[in-house]
Design an enzyme around this catalytic site. Structure first.
Site, mmCIF file in Angstrom:
data_model
loop_
_atom_site.group_PDB
_atom_site.id
_atom_site.type_symbol
_atom_site.label_atom_id
_atom_site.label_comp_id
_atom_site.label_asym_id
_atom_site.label_seq_id
_atom_site.Cartn_x
_atom_site.Cartn_y
_atom_site.Cartn_z
ATOM 1 N N ASP A 14 -6.618 2.397 16.009
ATOM 2 C CA ASP A 14 -6.034 0.726 14.908
ATOM 3 C C ASP A 14 -7.345 0.671 14.194
ATOM 4 O O ASP A 14 -8.459 0.328 15.738
ATOM 5 C CB ASP A 14 -5.300 0.513 16.499
ATOM 6 C CG ASP A 14 -5.159 -1.069 15.787
ATOM 7 O OD1 ASP A 14 -5.244 -1.179 14.055
ATOM 8 O OD2 ASP A 14 -5.051 -2.013 15.685
ATOM 9 N N MET A 15 -7.448 0.836 13.410
ATOM 10 C CA MET A 15 -8.709 -0.159 12.704
ATOM 11 C C MET A 15 -8.827 -0.927 12.625
ATOM 12 O O MET A 15 -8.290 -2.583 13.165
ATOM 13 C CB MET A 15 -9.087 0.777 11.236
ATOM 14 C CG MET A 15 -8.870 1.590 10.974
ATOM 15 S SD MET A 15 -8.501 2.979 11.724
ATOM 16 C CE MET A 15 -11.111 2.441 11.510
ATOM 17 N N ASP A 117 -3.675 0.925 8.417
ATOM 18 C CA ASP A 117 -4.497 1.018 9.244
ATOM 19 C C ASP A 117 -4.290 1.664 10.746
ATOM 20 O O ASP A 117 -5.761 1.379 11.974
ATOM 21 C CB ASP A 117 -5.727 -0.198 9.704
ATOM 22 C CG ASP A 117 -5.032 -1.073 10.318
ATOM 23 O OD1 ASP A 117 -3.827 -1.202 10.212
ATOM 24 O OD2 ASP A 117 -5.385 -1.860 11.434
ATOM 25 N N GLU A 118 -3.355 1.933 10.844
ATOM 26 C CA GLU A 118 -3.112 2.258 12.502
ATOM 27 C C GLU A 118 -2.772 4.132 12.015
ATOM 28 O O GLU A 118 -1.375 3.890 11.273
ATOM 29 C CB GLU A 118 -2.032 1.559 13.104
ATOM 30 C CG GLU A 118 -1.836 0.544 13.297
ATOM 31 C CD GLU A 118 -1.158 -0.557 14.437
ATOM 32 O OE1 GLU A 118 -1.239 -1.368 14.358
ATOM 33 O OE2 GLU A 118 -0.245 0.066 14.194
ATOM 34 N N HIS A 567 19.580 5.448 1.861
ATOM 35 C CA HIS A 567 21.422 4.501 1.447
ATOM 36 C C HIS A 567 21.334 5.149 0.316
ATOM 37 O O HIS A 567 22.360 5.703 -0.750
ATOM 38 C CB HIS A 567 21.310 3.267 1.960
ATOM 39 C CG HIS A 567 22.746 2.635 1.597
ATOM 40 N ND1 HIS A 567 23.291 2.324 1.982
ATOM 41 C CD2 HIS A 567 22.504 2.680 0.086
ATOM 42 C CE1 HIS A 567 24.467 1.803 2.001
ATOM 43 N NE2 HIS A 567 24.139 1.420 0.376
HETATM 44 N N1 DCP Z 1 -2.458 -7.637 6.467
HETATM 45 C C1 DCP Z 1 -2.009 -7.878 5.284
HETATM 46 N N2 DCP Z 1 -1.061 -9.365 5.601
HETATM 47 C C2 DCP Z 1 -0.977 -9.383 7.278
HETATM 48 C C3 DCP Z 1 -1.127 -8.603 7.777
HETATM 49 C C4 DCP Z 1 -2.598 -7.448 7.807
HETATM 50 O O1 DCP Z 1 -2.889 -7.998 4.080
HETATM 51 N N3 DCP Z 1 -0.053 -10.089 7.587
HETATM 52 C C5 DCP Z 1 -3.739 -6.352 6.226
HETATM 53 C C6 DCP Z 1 -5.352 -7.118 6.623
HETATM 54 C C7 DCP Z 1 -5.833 -6.710 7.612
HETATM 55 C C8 DCP Z 1 -4.935 -5.115 7.385
HETATM 56 O O2 DCP Z 1 -3.623 -5.415 6.809
HETATM 57 O O3 DCP Z 1 -7.353 -5.917 7.993
HETATM 58 C C9 DCP Z 1 -4.608 -4.294 9.264
HETATM 59 O O4 DCP Z 1 -3.996 -5.664 9.345
HETATM 60 P P1 DCP Z 1 -4.133 -5.781 11.205
HETATM 61 O O5 DCP Z 1 -2.332 -6.202 11.966
HETATM 62 O O6 DCP Z 1 -4.395 -3.701 11.812
HETATM 63 O O7 DCP Z 1 -5.298 -6.548 12.224
HETATM 64 P P2 DCP Z 1 -6.748 -6.192 11.208
HETATM 65 O O8 DCP Z 1 -7.101 -5.051 11.220
HETATM 66 O O9 DCP Z 1 -7.739 -6.988 10.353
HETATM 67 O O10 DCP Z 1 -7.345 -6.866 13.037
HETATM 68 P P3 DCP Z 1 -7.017 -6.139 14.116
HETATM 69 O O11 DCP Z 1 -8.559 -6.054 14.153
HETATM 70 O O12 DCP Z 1 -6.648 -7.215 14.846
HETATM 71 O O13 DCP Z 1 -6.052 -5.152 14.450
#
Ligand code: DCP
Length: 583
Positions: A14-15, A117-118, A567
């Site tokens: 997970d980034m 990012d995962e 579907h």
């Molecule tokens: N994102 C978004 N809207 C959301 C949640 C996330 O646009 N409601 C986008 C921004 C984040 C990316 O997706 O950078 C990845 O979401 P993550 O939930 O994995 O959160 P982050 O990577 O930002 O932080 P963490 O280090 O906690 O994983």
């Protein structure tokens, strides 16, 4: 114990604060400065969608407004999500995500991209190879694995532990870990450390990881220590960890199902589920959900890694909340034009990169006052903006009756709150000899399919979703299937030659397509409620909202987004079947 501590090695990478890292790479002057990404709108400096760890120290979090973030952390740098065609342009983040996936694919051939990012990795084979060619000394590893935690154990230098803390230390766990399941996780931690170093060196991003025996445990572990750290969650530590893990922290229990479990059983932590027998859980939550909960609280999860690094569909959409809702034909057409252009641009890039062509488009739109959006699918013989605009317009116009009928002055009493276009049903093909689905349907010629887009049943009922996710052996019940020659291992990375007509041909049930549709409709009604509860997503990332129901405009049924593509394929096949009978 199957998929509990089975020797299988599953990792979630997970980034860390992903969008922020992408922006910092583009703007190196922001390095080491507190930073957040805002989706800009005029009200209070826009909404925050990503926050780096420096700014988090000041209490800045997602969902705050830009203005509130400035109050909490005056030195914060707010970076706006780039815009194109008056809407958010996520292309930089998508490209960066592709770079990461490419690095990951150098380490194992079994990868499932879980969000932007995962990714889940199956490292079982690489770990076996490592063990076969290296000697094993857990103490030696212990010294090397500095950024590795063991869930349920105290870190070696943990100063917070009190006298009542009965947990062993990480070092003691390493010393005593001699079961083969524990060894594979230690070796996996070495490999994951290398993977993370490679991502940092080649792409410039840090990430965190969870290392365990299945997806549920790996996901839980990945969130335990961030940023730039990794956590092993061995089966032997599941009881200790689950005794304090809140239900909502576990994959699929973050939503309504988690709330139901909490309310019905008056419990808060996953471990407390172990107090209930299988029979009681099944009585309270249904057969499948009951069995799933029974296994889950013991650390068992059968969910497969679906082996897919390119997306099954490519989509873009826009919300039109409150006063910005669309009420005129002109406005709807304007936005259809913008969305179609973006989609075609992305489809063309995808074609160059992945040599595949989308064969269908699904347009979703949410009329004001309706709980679910409406969806329609049409064929996409070529990447042509006007064609997408026209077909989408027809779909919306058909599904949302206007007040006046003069085409140029169409207005609705209720507006449209969201439009989303999604291209799918990809066909693998060499440049220059692309064939439309319609052409293929009407010929006997073989065509090559990317198995990512044909990885499971063409139409999947809610029940079958549960089966896919929770109970593989019962998947035999599938109504329609892709070519039986595609195995799960083949999916997505390999292509399979098959006849398109076979793709839509029912193999199990007899009777017309209409009869099957009726039958499926009935089955779906029965199970939809159960499924909606069971598979509630706990992940709020922008591309993970797959468990919402959408109203299908063809049959009027609610369908989960997760299975919408399949579907719609079914209706699409039905209409083509009718056409071919007429012709
Ligand atoms: N994102 C978004 N809207 C959301 C949640 C996330 O646009 N409601 C986008 C921004 C984040 C990316 O997706 O950078 C990845 O979401 P993550 O939930 O994995 O959160 P982050 O990577 O930002 O932080 P963490 O280090 O906690 O994983």
């Amino acid at each position: 114990m199957e998929d509990g501590g089975s020797g299988k090695v599953v990792v979630l990478v997970d980034m860390d604060c992903f969008y922020v890292q992408v922006e910092k790479r583009l703007h190196p002057e922001l390095k080491d400065k507190p930073c957040a990404i805002v989706q800009y709108n005029k009200w209070q400096g826009g909404s925050i969608i990503a926050v780096d760890y420096e700014a988090r120290k000041y209490g800045v979090k997602r969902s705050l407004k830009g203005k509130e973030a400035k109050e909490k952390c005056p030195g914060i740098h707010l970076v706006q999500v780039p815009e194109k065609r008056r809407k958010a342009d996520l292309s930089n983040y998508r490209k960066a995500s592709g770079e990461v996936m490419k690095v990951l694919s150098g380490f194992t051939s079994v990868i499932e991209r879980a969000s932007i990012d995962e990714a889940f990795l199956d490292l079982t084979e690489p770990v076996k190879d490592y063990i076969n060619s290296n000697s094993f000394d857990s103490l030696e590893f212990h010294a090397d694995l500095k950024s590795t935690h063991v869930a349920g154990c105290n870190d070696d230098d943990d100063t917070h532990k009190d006298d009542c803390d009965l947990r062993i230390s990480r070092g003691d766990w390493f010393k005593s870990s001699c079961s083969s399941d524990e060894r594979v996780l230690i070796v996996a931690a070495i490999l994951v450390q290398r993977i993370r170093e490679t991502i940092l060196n080649e792409v410039g991003f840090t990430c965190s990881a969870g290392i365990s025996h299945n997806k549920m445990l790996a996901k839980l572990a990945a969130g335990m220590h961030k940023p730039n750290q990794q956590t092993i969650l061995p089966q032997s530590q599941v009881d200790v960890v689950f005794s304090t893990t809140l239900l909502k922290k576990v994959r699929h229990l973050g939503g309504k199902l988690g709330e139901q479990v909490q309310d019905k059983l008056k419990i808060e932590c996953v471990g407390q589920l172990q107090e209930y027998s299988l029979k009681v859980l099944q009585e309270k939550f249904g057969l499948k959900t009951g069995s799933w909960l029974y296994e889950l609280c013991r650390g068992i999860c059968h969910e497969k890694i679906s082996n897919r690094i390119i997306t099954k569909s490519i989509g873009c959409g826009k919300n039109f909340p409150g006063p910005s809702k669309l009420k005129t034909a002109k406005a709807v057409k304007y936005w259809l034009e913008q969305l179609s252009r973006e989609l075609v641009e992305r489809l063309e890039e995808d074609m160059t990169e992945n040599t595949r062509q989308a064969q269908s488009i699904t347009v979703h739109f949410l009329p004001e006052g309706q709980a679910s959006s409406v969806a329609r699918t049409f064929a996409l013989p070529s990447y042509n903006t006007s064609l997408i605009v026209n077909n989408s317009w027809n779909a919306i116009n058909k599904g949302h009756k206007p007040v006046t009928n003069e085409e140029s002055h169409l207005t609705w009493t209720t507006g449209i709150l969201n439009i989303h276009l999604s291209a799918g049903k990809f066909v693998q093909c060499g440049k220059g000899h692309m064939k439309s689905l319609l052409q293929l349907m009407s010929s006997d010629q073989e065509c090559s399919f990317v198995s990512a887009s044909s990885s499971h049943s063409s139409i999947i009922t809610g029940k079958e979703v549960t089966q896919m996710t929770l109970c593989k052996e019962e998947r035999e019940d599938a109504v329609l299937t892709t070519t039986p020659t595609i195995t799960e291992q083949d999916q997505s990375l390999e292509t399979s030659s098959m006849n398109i007509t076979k793709f839509f041909t029912p193999i199990k049930r007899k009777g017309s397509l209409e009869t099957q549709l009726d039958r499926n409709a009935k089955r779906r009604e029965v199970v939809l409620e159960e499924i909606k509860g069971t598979l509630e997503s706990d992940d709020d990332t922008i591309i993970d909202n797959q468990f919402e129901a959408v109203l299908c405009s063809e049959c009027g049924e609610e369908v989960l987004k997760f299975v919408l593509e399949e579907h719609m394929d079914y209706h699409f096949a039905l209409s083509l079947d009718k056409d071919s009978q007429i012709n």
